[in-house]
Design a protein around this motif. Sequence first.
Motif, PDB file in Angstrom:
ATOM      1  N   UNK A 125      -9.386  41.392  -3.472  1.00  0.00           N
ATOM      2  CA  UNK A 125      -8.614  42.243  -2.563  1.00  0.00           C
ATOM      3  C   UNK A 125      -7.235  42.385  -3.184  1.00  0.00           C
ATOM      4  N   UNK A 170      -5.636  39.529  -5.085  1.00  0.00           N
ATOM      5  CA  UNK A 170      -6.188  38.249  -4.705  1.00  0.00           C
ATOM      6  C   UNK A 170      -7.687  38.190  -5.005  1.00  0.00           C
ATOM      7  N   UNK A 212     -17.416  35.323   4.334  1.00  0.00           N
ATOM      8  CA  UNK A 212     -17.638  36.627   4.957  1.00  0.00           C
ATOM      9  C   UNK A 212     -17.731  37.726   3.923  1.00  0.00           C
ATOM     10  N   UNK A 213     -16.927  37.599   2.870  1.00  0.00           N
ATOM     11  CA  UNK A 213     -16.946  38.618   1.823  1.00  0.00           C
ATOM     12  C   UNK A 213     -18.337  38.708   1.205  1.00  0.00           C
ATOM     13  N   UNK A 270     -20.667  40.394   3.620  1.00  0.00           N
ATOM     14  CA  UNK A 270     -20.423  41.834   3.727  1.00  0.00           C
ATOM     15  C   UNK A 270     -20.941  42.579   2.496  1.00  0.00           C
ATOM     16  N   UNK A 289     -24.647  43.073   2.717  1.00  0.00           N
ATOM     17  CA  UNK A 289     -24.974  44.100   3.708  1.00  0.00           C
ATOM     18  C   UNK A 289     -24.625  45.503   3.248  1.00  0.00           C
ATOM     19  N   UNK A 340     -21.478  46.547   3.001  1.00  0.00           N
ATOM     20  CA  UNK A 340     -20.242  46.961   3.669  1.00  0.00           C
ATOM     21  C   UNK A 340     -19.094  47.115   2.673  1.00  0.00           C
ATOM     22  N   UNK A 343     -29.625  48.486   3.730  1.00  0.00           N
ATOM     23  CA  UNK A 343     -29.234  48.337   5.136  1.00  0.00           C
ATOM     24  C   UNK A 343     -30.435  48.359   6.073  1.00  0.00           C
ATOM     25  N   UNK A 403     -19.081  38.356  12.493  1.00  0.00           N
ATOM     26  CA  UNK A 403     -18.485  37.113  12.982  1.00  0.00           C
ATOM     27  C   UNK A 403     -17.667  37.312  14.254  1.00  0.00           C
ATOM     28  N   UNK A 404     -16.870  38.384  14.317  1.00  0.00           N
ATOM     29  CA  UNK A 404     -16.100  38.613  15.530  1.00  0.00           C
ATOM     30  C   UNK A 404     -16.992  39.350  16.503  1.00  0.00           C
ATOM     31  N   UNK A 417     -17.440  42.068  17.607  1.00  0.00           N
ATOM     32  CA  UNK A 417     -17.042  43.463  17.470  1.00  0.00           C
ATOM     33  C   UNK A 417     -18.110  44.367  18.060  1.00  0.00           C
TER      34      UNK A 417
END
Lengths: 569, 279
Positions: free
Chosen positions: B27, B30, B57-58, B61, B64, B66, B89, B97-98, B100
């Motif tokens: 990112x 980073x 999580x990365x 994702x 998936x 994402x 997909x 995780x959240x 959402x």
Amino acid sequence: MNFINAFLLSLFMKPAGFYKRLGVDITKLKSLLTCKLIMDDRQPFSFGQSRQKETKEPVNNSTWLALGVYSLMGLLFIIFFFFGESPILHFTAFFSIYIVMLTLSLIIDFTRVLIDVRDNFIILPKPVNDRTFLVARILHIAIHISKMAIPLFLPAAIVVIIQHGIGGLAAFLLALLLATVFSIFLINATYLAILRFSKPEKFKSIINYLQIGFTILVYGGYQLLPRLINKSLLEKFDLNELPWINAVPSYWFASLWQMVTQPVWIPNLIIGSFLAIGMPVAGIYLVVKVFAPAFNQKLSLISGTSDNAPTLLSKGKKSLSWGDRISKWITSPGPEQMGFDLSWRMMLRSREFKMQVYPGIGYILVLLIVFMFQKNNLYASSFLINNPENRFGILVVLYSPALLIMAAASQLHLSQSWKASWIYQMSPAQKPGQIINGSIKAVIAQFMILPFLLIGISGISLNGVAMLPSLLLSAGMQTMMLYLVSLINNAYLPFSQPITKSGGDGTSVANGILAMIIIGIIVFIHWGIFSNIWLVLTLAVVSLSITWLIHKRITNKPWRRISFAKDLA
Amino acid sequence: MEKMYHYFYPMESIQPVIEISNLHKSYSKNQVLKGINLNVYPGQIIGYIGPNGAGKSTTAKIICGLLSNFEGEVRVKGISVKENPLAVKKLIGYVPELAELYEVLTPHEFLSFMADLYEIPRQQAEERFTKMLSAFGLSNNLHQRMETFSKGMRQKVLIVSGLMHNPEVIILDEPLSGLDANSVIIVKELLSKLAASGKTIFYSSHMMDVVEKISDRIVLINHGVIAADGTIEELRAQKGNLSLEKIFANLTSQGAHSDVAAEIMDAFDFITETKESTA
């Protein structure tokens, strides 16, 4: 889904064959749009609604509410077509307000409704292709804009038919379409500019400031437009003659209308109508080719990824902020200082507080401008107190900070994070009233010191010491009112109550209105005794003494007189 | 590290369901993932653990589809995530995780829309999700807006939305957050049954006790690389018969935890005794 959404959806789904050729999955497209439109209908309507209310009642039918409000505005806009004789003036005025309304309300809706970051978690993991997702988003925006634009221009369109016939209407609709496209370009450009020059984390607060600006603009327009029209100032000159007129985008669309219906070969009009076509086309090209890719990438940053490590702040001593300095100076250490420091920061950082209170700054400015209009011109001499005619105006200026102070006082106990007020309940503070006193002092420091310095310095430099008694009395009275409102409201500690539908517990709104009426009465009394300096000074001393007494009373307020939100137990 | 995969499936013939080779992801400046290599086989439950910010999580994702902007190769059932994210997909069920979701919708509306996106016929979808939600005890909340739902109720709706299309690979990112003890047991049971029926489960979490109990294989990542990989028994054998919690602590924390605790205790006497205690 209500009738309007269903109608617009079926309308926008008409070119299904075309979408299919683009590679869109029609079933999924329809499903996505239905989902989004149902959600729109349950979002609280944004206009003028500057804070999220903590309400248990589900929101329904925002679409109808929005439609009603926008239709009313649309009706208001037809005023422009009835002043003066020049169509170019009519259309310039109309397109100005149309572009401003559309742009500002869409800038707010874009983050809130149209670009929902939750899509990244909910829709993107599903097997939906990019085209379908993109077309769904574009159509959703188009439907959203239609719901706003149609009621805004429909009344004007009827007036245009009556005044200029069908041909005039056709030209008007063409100009409207281009103006709408131009507005979309403006929104995109604004977003990218904000993202370019600020950090994504700041994005939401900048949008909030735009929202505050929007509220002030609407209020100011409401106050000033009728006066502007009364002045009939604008009737006297011809817009086409102004050398810089093509710097005003709304003029382009007006001149396009003019050139299409009754061409007049004036350079400004010719340039304007070229710009009316050229700028939206260039704009939409930029949006599609240059902005859109960067836009989506940047937008994903707004949501922020959870994997990003928090930015490390450099260690070491932080320099003392203004708030810290003032708090050291005017509060006693312990609970009072805590109340001050907490409130100082919360008032500066809490979104909902700023949304409620900062428009007050705009209201004061509008008030001063209205006052200026009544005087017809503004000379320093209209603030000289030896002329009795000026005194009322001077008092309006002196008492104008009350708008801000009272707004702050009525918001001080409300917060979205009211649950954090458990810290008070756990604290061993002997006198919780000291916390309240600290927070009142923070309001004084943030909202009274600066305005009174400004008013005081300019007043004294114009009038000398003769200004002092009135200055003192107005400051004393406003401080007293602040303490009085807090005494009535202050069964609550700062930021300890949820924001409910009626804004606090209903009574606080009533208290606010009552406070304004009382301030009005005080202004009149002050005006009546203006020339009696000794009486003014005596009253100033009395008001300060009362303030001191209330301060004492609040300080000694025991725990059993403090109320907490019901859920917090 | 390469050898270890063959503990599970020595036969070369079995095709891995998820193949990750040399995965890097940054990112801005980073770098989060610094070369992840991992093969997951059918019917496995992978417990993917690591400290906050390690890149759990990365990874989820990226599998998936994402996040497309990564280096390296990720394949699900032989299909490249980069080249054909849509096909991937379709195979995957993702539980983020959240919590959402669009909370102004009712579970019925939300799940119907999600079913459309997976191209499940409405009728069939409705039967499925009604059954699943009833099992979770939400049959009375089917037509209630999710605004009023607790975190656990939302999480249950999300789990249903991730499983509704009967995916072959299930990726869960902290799926148990907010669930009460009974629901945790139900979900654990459900995951074992799903794995037994041949589904592959990628379970990212930092709840050690759950991971220890349900996973066939534990992959621990730290600072963007795999720090340990194996069954709980293998990890124990290597690390001196410790609990997963202890193994995790040894592998991921720079200093021993007791030092941290001591430092915290020191804070009380920092004026007088700091020098003596650190000396």
